[in-house]
Enzyme design. Structure first.
Site, PDB file in Angstrom:
ATOM      1  N   PRO A 134      19.395 -30.763   3.888  1.00  0.00           N
ATOM      2  CA  PRO A 134      20.693 -31.430   4.069  1.00  0.00           C
ATOM      3  C   PRO A 134      20.979 -32.403   2.936  1.00  0.00           C
ATOM      4  CG  PRO A 134      19.400 -31.473   6.098  1.00  0.00           C
ATOM      5  CD  PRO A 134      18.488 -31.007   5.019  1.00  0.00           C
ATOM      6  N   VAL A 139      22.254 -31.895  -0.117  1.00  0.00           N
ATOM      7  CA  VAL A 139      22.137 -31.522  -1.535  1.00  0.00           C
ATOM      8  C   VAL A 139      23.454 -30.988  -2.089  1.00  0.00           C
ATOM      9  CG1 VAL A 139      19.676 -31.082  -1.384  1.00  0.00           C
ATOM     10  CG2 VAL A 139      21.279 -29.219  -0.942  1.00  0.00           C
ATOM     11  N   GLY A 140      24.503 -30.873  -1.261  1.00  0.00           N
ATOM     12  CA  GLY A 140      25.816 -30.491  -1.782  1.00  0.00           C
ATOM     13  C   GLY A 140      26.200 -29.048  -1.553  1.00  0.00           C
ATOM     14  N   SER A 184      -0.524 -23.296   4.123  1.00  0.00           N
ATOM     15  CA  SER A 184      -0.755 -23.942   2.840  1.00  0.00           C
ATOM     16  C   SER A 184      -1.515 -25.265   2.953  1.00  0.00           C
ATOM     17  CB  SER A 184       0.578 -24.181   2.127  1.00  0.00           C
ATOM     18  OG  SER A 184       1.353 -25.144   2.805  1.00  0.00           O
ATOM     19  N   LYS A 192       7.882 -28.975  -3.013  1.00  0.00           N
ATOM     20  CA  LYS A 192       6.621 -29.723  -2.898  1.00  0.00           C
ATOM     21  C   LYS A 192       6.376 -30.604  -4.123  1.00  0.00           C
ATOM     22  CE  LYS A 192       4.449 -26.285   0.118  1.00  0.00           C
ATOM     23  NZ  LYS A 192       3.393 -25.266   0.278  1.00  0.00           N
TER      24      LYS A 192
END
Length: 839
Positions: free
Chosen positions: A378, A380-381, A710, A753
């Site tokens: 959320p 980021v445009g 991971s 990450k």
């Protein structure tokens, strides 16, 4: 040359009978008269209009002699002055019966065919053709059943064709009935049928009475079918005309009656107006047909009828859809690039894709619109980028939110049988846009639901398939709408929550989070000017120092996007606006206070505006003891860091896992412990009795679900640190999947990450060797200050991450504070949040 003229054949019957039985004295040479457009048959009387001077001379000379000549048809497309090669080789010996001189020098001649002849040679061509001919020997006619049946068939077909609207004179039927010679019957009928010249010539050249009769029967049958079909078409047309005239008459009478009764004619006037609008709407042919049928229904209804408003609303929706309107695309690639750069910082991958679409659209104007999907955390445009793309293309922009939509009818609409039915959001969006090629944003496509009312994602399969959406059918309209020119852009946070079939139809474009430096640039270029304008703080009233914005980013926000940053900037603007308003004199407006001294917001002022710092570092403190390691994780809200804590106690060799871990993460912890136990001697803790030791692995922030493979390498490092008594370096984070054989496998989400590691102030990142290629997607400035180590086996990791002594403290870094964790716990009590996905 000769042309056909009508004649009363009945007047010639007696004269023809007088000529029957006369012996034919065939001269050695005979004049040849070419016939254009017709063929003369034996025993057939034919009127000829002779106009060409050479032909007139031929008739005059024959009339003064034995009255004989040869009539031969011209081949198709013969010139006005034909040569010998334009004549057919077979003709008919003819006798002149009567001649009539016309005032203009032409002759009207009535001739009778006597016998078929073959031209053996042309001896002269000037002034007319003269040829040697040979009689075609007549074949004997046997009274067979086949010939008798053919004769009856010909006579029966003649009776049918005379009753139809044909040009065949009734006298032909009388002559055919009176004829006793089957060969003459075939010639008589063939001469008067409406056949082409080549078809008549074929009949003339056919030998054998039976074969000629079969050919005549075939032509008669075809003529009957043609005349019957023609009669049917004329009858249908006449019936339609009569029906239209009847309806017109009745409508006029109805209007007259309504005028006499004093009633208005609003219904008919409304139908006429709707018909006019349908014609102007330039609908597709099938849509226009449906619309006009509904208008006809409406005209027959009473305005007080229950269905009247339903039909009227349906017609209005058909008229509201912009069937023929398309906005013109801005194909200036350089201008489009400037608009995209003006509205958004970075996002080069998506800007490149849009400019590529423009380039292809410029080369192939009829290309189908692509189906794009922006995936990212959320803030980021994603949504604002869609609006910017529409502005760059010069198209209308339509946005619909799919979050929480459970009903399929939201996409396809309700059927008209339901009370209050409306079209779906797709058709409604086209109506709002006013064009058939808008930029259509499907926001939050990963949050679609489904229940007993249907599955909206299944309804979107047709919308987002370029091979199907050119005939999209809404349940309400029930006509095909062409969506192939629409540029669909979907947005989402978690790609795993998008159904596979829907995911496969879209081109996925990732929007990762921003670094602190990128957020600072975005705030200075976009967020601060927008908030100053929205809060009435014009230029020269308030200034944010770059260090101030960086302090807000690091101390008051922890997010991948910039939504929280904008809220903090808005809070400062509100506080300054209040101060300015309190300092203004009574009656003085904000415009009158433009000369006030500019106020600069410094990092020292943030405590007064935003309160104490909300995010602070405790990485060094938490990893100072053995058994704690830092992992990199991917979440729907961007990258993040996790702490893996391990401890042991006397017990029975059990492994306890806490922190709301998923099955995959639990299996990774078991694999890590199994590997360490199998290599205990090599790793220096072979004297530990694992069967008498219980191990507990915990990952804090227990209110947030976590899963993925991971974190396997991080849990192994935490356990190795616990068992060896050596702490893990505090400036280091890890990510990678492990196997029981000690291999380190690649993972996903590398870019997010890495950005999380940078936001947390870490200095070194350990990743699987096969993820080295993924660093190309990370901007170079985001990699600055980070040291990357790529490993293939676990043995390479332990030598790097374990310290010989206590871990050294590093520069201040940021992790989630107690306030953040309290908010997450409160949110988790309301509903389960989205899980963190370390892979």
């Amino acid at each position: 040359m000769s042309e056909l003229q009508d004649s009363n054949l009945a007047e010639l019957v007696g004269e023809i009978a007088d000529l029957e039985g006369v012996a034919i004295d065939l001269p050695e040479e005979l004049a040849v008269l070419p016939l254009r457009g017709n063929v003369l048959f034996s025993a057939v009387v034919m009127p000829l209009l002779v106009a060409k001077p050479s032909s007139v001379e031929l008739i005059e000379k024959a009339r003064r002699g034995d009255r004989l000549f040869v009539a031969v048809a011209l081949q198709l497309e013969s010139p006005d002055d034909p040569a010998a090669e334009h004549l057919f080789e077979r003709g008919t010996l003819a006798r002149i019966l009567k001649t009539l001189e016309l005032p203009n020098g032409k002759l009207n001649v009535i001739v009778q065919g006597l016998a078929r002849v073959d031209i053996t040679s042309i001896d002269s061509v000037d002034p007319y053709f003269v040829a040697k001919v040979q009689l075609v020997a007549p074949q004997p006619v046997e009274g067979s059943v086949e010939i008798e049946a053919l004769v009856h068939s010909v006579q029966r077909q003649l009776q049918r064709i005379v009753k139809l609207p044909s040009n065949l004179p009734p006298e032909v039927q009388a002559l055919a009935s009176a004829s006793s010679d089957p060969g003459s019957l075939a010639d008589l009928v063939g001469a008067h049928l409406n056949l082409a010249v080549d078809e008549k010539q074929e009949l003339l050249e056919t030998d054998g009475v039976e074969a000629r009769l079969k050919l005549v029967v075939s032509h008669l049958a075809r003529q009957v079918k043609i005349f019957e079909l023609s009669q049917k078409i004329e009858t249908d047309v006449q019936d339609e005309i009569d029906k239209s005239q009847r309806e017109f008459y009745l409508r006029e009478r109805l209007r007259a009656i309504q005028r006499e009764l004093g009633e208005d004619d609003e219904g008919l006037a409304e139908a006429e107006e709707l018909g006019r609008r349908i014609g102007e709407a330039k609908m597709p042919e099938d849509v226009e047909k449906v619309a006009r049928q509904e208008v006809e229904r409406l005209a027959r209804m009473s305005p007080v009828a229950a269905e009247y408003n339903v039909v009227r609303t349906y017609i209005d929706w058909l008229l509201d859809v912009p069937w023929a309107h398309h906005t013109e695309d801005n194909l200036d690639i350089a201008k489009a690039a400037d608009i995209l750069d003006e509205d958004h910082y970075d996002l080069e991958k998506i800007k490149k894709r849009i400019l590529e679409y423009l380039a292809v659209r410029k080369l192939k104007p009829d290309m189908k619109g692509p189906i794009l999907c922006f995936i990212g955390p959320p803030g980021v445009g994603k949504t604002s980028l869609g609006r910017s793309i529409a502005r760059a293309l010069g198209r209308e922009f339509v946005r619909i939110s799919l979050g929480g939509v459970h009903d399929e009818a939201e996409i396809r609409g309700h059927r008209r049988t339901y009370v209050g039915a409306l079209p779906g959001r797709i058709i409604q969006g086209l109506k709002r846009a006013g064009s058939m090629n808008p930029v259509f944003m499907l926001d939050e496509i990963d949050k679609l639901g489904n229940d007993f009312r249907g599955d909206p994602s299944s309804a979107l399969l047709e919308v987002l398939d370029p091979e199907q959406n050119h005939t999209f059918s809404d349940h309400y309209l029930e006509v095909a709408a062409d969506l192939s020119k629409v540029l669909f852009i979907a947005t989402g946070n978690v790609p795993e929550q998008i159904p596979d079939a829907l995911y496969d139809r879209m081109e996925i474009l990732d929007l990762p989070g921003y670094t602190a430096e990128e957020k600072t640039l975005i705030a200075r270029s976009f967020l601060v000017p927008r908030q100053l304008e929205e809060h009435g703080l014009g230029a020269g009233r308030l200034r944010f120092e770059p260090a101030t914005i960086m302090a807000i980013v690091q101390g008051y926000t922890e997010e991948a996007g910039v939504r929280g940053l904008e809220r903090r900037i808005a809070a400062i603007c509100r506080a300054v606006a209040r101060r300015v308003a309190e300092q203004m004199d009574d009656g003085e407006t904000a415009t009158g206070a433009d000369d006030a001294e500019e106020q600069a917001v410094t990092p020292a002022d943030l405590h007064g505006f935003l309160g104490p710092v909300q995010y602070f570092s405790d990485v060094a403190e938490r990893t100072a003891r053995p058994g704690v390691a830092t992992a990199l994780a991917w979440t729907p809200y961007g990258g993040d860091i996790l702490f893996v804590e391990a401890t042991h106690m006397p017990g029975k060799g059990q492994l306890t896992l806490t922190g709301q871990l998923g099955d995959v993460m639990k299996e990774s912890a078991q694999a890590a412990l199994s590997y360490l136990r199998s290599r205990a001697d090599e790793l220096g803790f072979g004297d530990i009795e694992f069967e008498k030791l219980d191990v507990h692995v915990h990952i804090p922030a227990g209110g947030v679900p976590k899963d993925g493979p991971s974190a396997g390498i991080t849990m192994l490092v935490a356990l190795a640190s616990l068992l060896s008594g050596k702490p893990v370096r505090s400036d280091m984070a890890l990510s990678g999947e492990i196997t029981l054989r000690g291999l380190i496998l690649p993972v996903g989400g590398i870019k997010n990450k890495v950005l999380a590691a940078r936001r947390a102030g870490l200095k070194r990142v350990i990743l699987p060797a096969r993820n080295e290629k993924d660093l190309e997607e990370v901007p170079e400035h985001a990699r600055d200050g980070l040291e990357f180590t790529f490993v293939r086996e676990i043995g390479e990791v332990l030598d790097i991450v374990l310290c010989d002594g206590p871990a050294k403290a590093t520069a201040p870094t940021r992790v989630k504070g107690e306030r953040r964790r309290s908010r997450k716990r409160a949110r988790s009590e309301k509903k389960p949040p989205a899980p963190k996905q370390p892979s």
